[in-house]
Motif scaffolding. Structure first.
Motif, mmCIF file in Angstrom:
data_model
loop_
_atom_site.group_PDB
_atom_site.id
_atom_site.type_symbol
_atom_site.label_atom_id
_atom_site.label_comp_id
_atom_site.label_asym_id
_atom_site.label_seq_id
_atom_site.Cartn_x
_atom_site.Cartn_y
_atom_site.Cartn_z
ATOM 1 N N ILE A 144 0.839 -1.208 0.000
ATOM 2 C CA ILE A 144 0.000 0.000 0.000
ATOM 3 C C ILE A 144 0.870 1.252 0.000
ATOM 4 N N PHE A 145 1.900 1.287 0.835
ATOM 5 C CA PHE A 145 2.763 2.462 0.920
ATOM 6 C C PHE A 145 3.547 2.676 -0.371
ATOM 7 N N ARG A 146 3.951 1.588 -1.047
ATOM 8 C CA ARG A 146 4.628 1.732 -2.348
ATOM 9 C C ARG A 146 3.698 2.407 -3.352
ATOM 10 N N ALA A 147 2.453 1.963 -3.365
ATOM 11 C CA ALA A 147 1.485 2.545 -4.303
ATOM 12 C C ALA A 147 1.230 4.012 -3.979
ATOM 13 N N ILE A 148 1.083 4.318 -2.711
ATOM 14 C CA ILE A 148 0.851 5.705 -2.303
ATOM 15 C C ILE A 148 2.036 6.572 -2.693
ATOM 16 N N ALA A 149 3.249 6.071 -2.491
ATOM 17 C CA ALA A 149 4.447 6.822 -2.863
ATOM 18 C C ALA A 149 4.515 7.069 -4.363
ATOM 19 N N ASP A 150 3.817 6.234 -5.123
ATOM 20 C CA ASP A 150 3.765 6.388 -6.583
ATOM 21 C C ASP A 150 2.563 7.227 -7.019
ATOM 22 N N GLY A 151 1.817 7.761 -6.055
ATOM 23 C CA GLY A 151 0.702 8.646 -6.373
ATOM 24 C C GLY A 151 -0.661 7.991 -6.432
ATOM 25 N N GLU A 152 -0.738 6.693 -6.167
ATOM 26 C CA GLU A 152 -2.024 5.983 -6.199
ATOM 27 C C GLU A 152 -2.731 6.119 -4.857
ATOM 28 N N ARG A 153 -4.049 6.221 -4.893
ATOM 29 C CA ARG A 153 -4.835 6.326 -3.658
ATOM 30 C C ARG A 153 -6.086 5.448 -3.672
ATOM 31 N N ASP A 154 -6.474 4.938 -4.823
ATOM 32 C CA ASP A 154 -7.712 4.181 -4.952
ATOM 33 C C ASP A 154 -7.396 2.742 -5.349
ATOM 34 N N PHE A 155 -7.724 1.822 -4.450
ATOM 35 C CA PHE A 155 -7.395 0.420 -4.663
ATOM 36 C C PHE A 155 -8.656 -0.412 -4.818
ATOM 37 N N SER A 156 -8.580 -1.441 -5.661
ATOM 38 C CA SER A 156 -9.765 -2.250 -5.931
ATOM 39 C C SER A 156 -9.733 -3.623 -5.293
ATOM 40 N N GLU A 157 -8.556 -4.207 -5.097
ATOM 41 C CA GLU A 157 -8.483 -5.527 -4.489
ATOM 42 C C GLU A 157 -7.084 -5.785 -3.951
ATOM 43 N N LEU A 158 -6.999 -6.774 -3.063
ATOM 44 C CA LEU A 158 -5.736 -7.117 -2.418
ATOM 45 C C LEU A 158 -5.652 -8.621 -2.270
ATOM 46 N N ALA A 159 -4.449 -9.160 -2.433
ATOM 47 C CA ALA A 159 -4.189 -10.570 -2.143
ATOM 48 C C ALA A 159 -3.019 -10.619 -1.168
ATOM 49 N N VAL A 160 -3.121 -11.490 -0.189
ATOM 50 C CA VAL A 160 -2.036 -11.681 0.782
ATOM 51 C C VAL A 160 -1.871 -13.171 1.001
ATOM 52 N N THR A 161 -0.608 -13.616 1.088
ATOM 53 C CA THR A 161 -0.346 -15.040 1.237
ATOM 54 C C THR A 161 0.801 -15.292 2.201
ATOM 55 N N GLY A 162 0.737 -16.428 2.845
ATOM 56 C CA GLY A 162 1.793 -16.852 3.755
ATOM 57 C C GLY A 162 1.746 -18.354 3.917
ATOM 58 N N ASP A 163 2.767 -18.889 4.560
ATOM 59 C CA ASP A 163 2.840 -20.326 4.792
ATOM 60 C C ASP A 163 2.101 -20.650 6.090
ATOM 61 N N THR A 164 0.777 -20.676 5.980
ATOM 62 C CA THR A 164 -0.091 -20.917 7.127
ATOM 63 C C THR A 164 -0.984 -22.124 6.839
ATOM 64 N N SER A 165 -1.579 -22.689 7.879
ATOM 65 C CA SER A 165 -2.428 -23.864 7.693
ATOM 66 C C SER A 165 -3.797 -23.504 7.125
ATOM 67 N N LYS A 166 -4.220 -22.274 7.311
ATOM 68 C CA LYS A 166 -5.481 -21.781 6.747
ATOM 69 C C LYS A 166 -5.167 -20.454 6.057
ATOM 70 N N PRO A 167 -6.093 -19.878 5.320
ATOM 71 C CA PRO A 167 -5.813 -18.589 4.684
ATOM 72 C C PRO A 167 -5.299 -17.573 5.703
ATOM 73 N N ASN A 192 -3.084 -19.113 1.300
ATOM 74 C CA ASN A 192 -1.863 -19.731 1.810
ATOM 75 C C ASN A 192 -1.178 -20.456 0.664
ATOM 76 N N LEU A 193 -0.082 -21.120 0.958
ATOM 77 C CA LEU A 193 0.672 -21.802 -0.092
ATOM 78 C C LEU A 193 -0.004 -23.070 -0.582
ATOM 79 N N ASN A 194 -1.040 -23.514 0.127
ATOM 80 C CA ASN A 194 -1.805 -24.697 -0.299
ATOM 81 C C ASN A 194 -2.986 -24.334 -1.188
ATOM 82 N N HIS A 195 -3.075 -23.073 -1.587
ATOM 83 C CA HIS A 195 -4.147 -22.568 -2.446
ATOM 84 C C HIS A 195 -5.496 -22.471 -1.754
#
Length: 138
Positions: free
Chosen positions: A60-83, A108-111
């Motif tokens: 988010i901060f990278r996008a803001i630093a590039d002048g963006e302020r309006d976001f439509s979706e986000l994906a986040v992933t990690g090596d966890t047993s559930k999302p 997560n990494l298990n899709h």
């Protein structure tokens, strides 16, 4: 690949760049702006762990630093047993920049993937309109 799948794939690639020498818990995030650009982030931790930064906020901060302020979706992933679930600080930042219709893909990494809206992740969030407008009520 769908837009959702592409965004999740970008988050997984970003995860590979995480700097996590202490916890070894790498997380990646990717956000899409309403203008169609994608920004990625990975978590960055340092020995003083309290000043480390999560992947979601980095993206988010990278996008803001590039002048963006309006976001439509986000994906986040990690090596966890559930999302993976964003931390409270990330949820508050996300609530500032994503409207209530934006999809949040937690995976997560298990899709395993859970799609949520920001108001489901952080109901009753503190918003800019909650700030005192600077006038003194005395």
């Amino acid at each position: 690949m769908t837009n959702k799948e592409n965004l999740i794939a970008e988050a997984k690639k970003a995860r590979e760049k995480a700097y996590t020498p202490y916890s070894k818990f790498s997380v990646g995030a990717a956000i899409k702006t309403k203008s169609g650009k994608v920004y990625t982030g990975c978590n960055i931790e340092i020995a003083a762990l309290s000043v480390s930064c999560c992947a979601e906020r980095v993206a988010i901060f990278r996008a803001i630093a590039d002048g963006e302020r309006d976001f439509s979706e986000l994906a986040v992933t990690g090596d966890t047993s559930k999302p993976i679930s964003p931390c409270g600080s990330c949820r508050q930042v996300m609530s500032e920049f994503f409207d209530t219709s934006a999809n949040m893909y937690l995976t997560n990494l298990n899709h395993d993937t859970k799609t949520m809206k920001i108001n489901e992740l952080l109901p009753f969030s503190f918003q800019p309109e909650d700030l005192v407008n600077g006038e003194n009520d005395e």
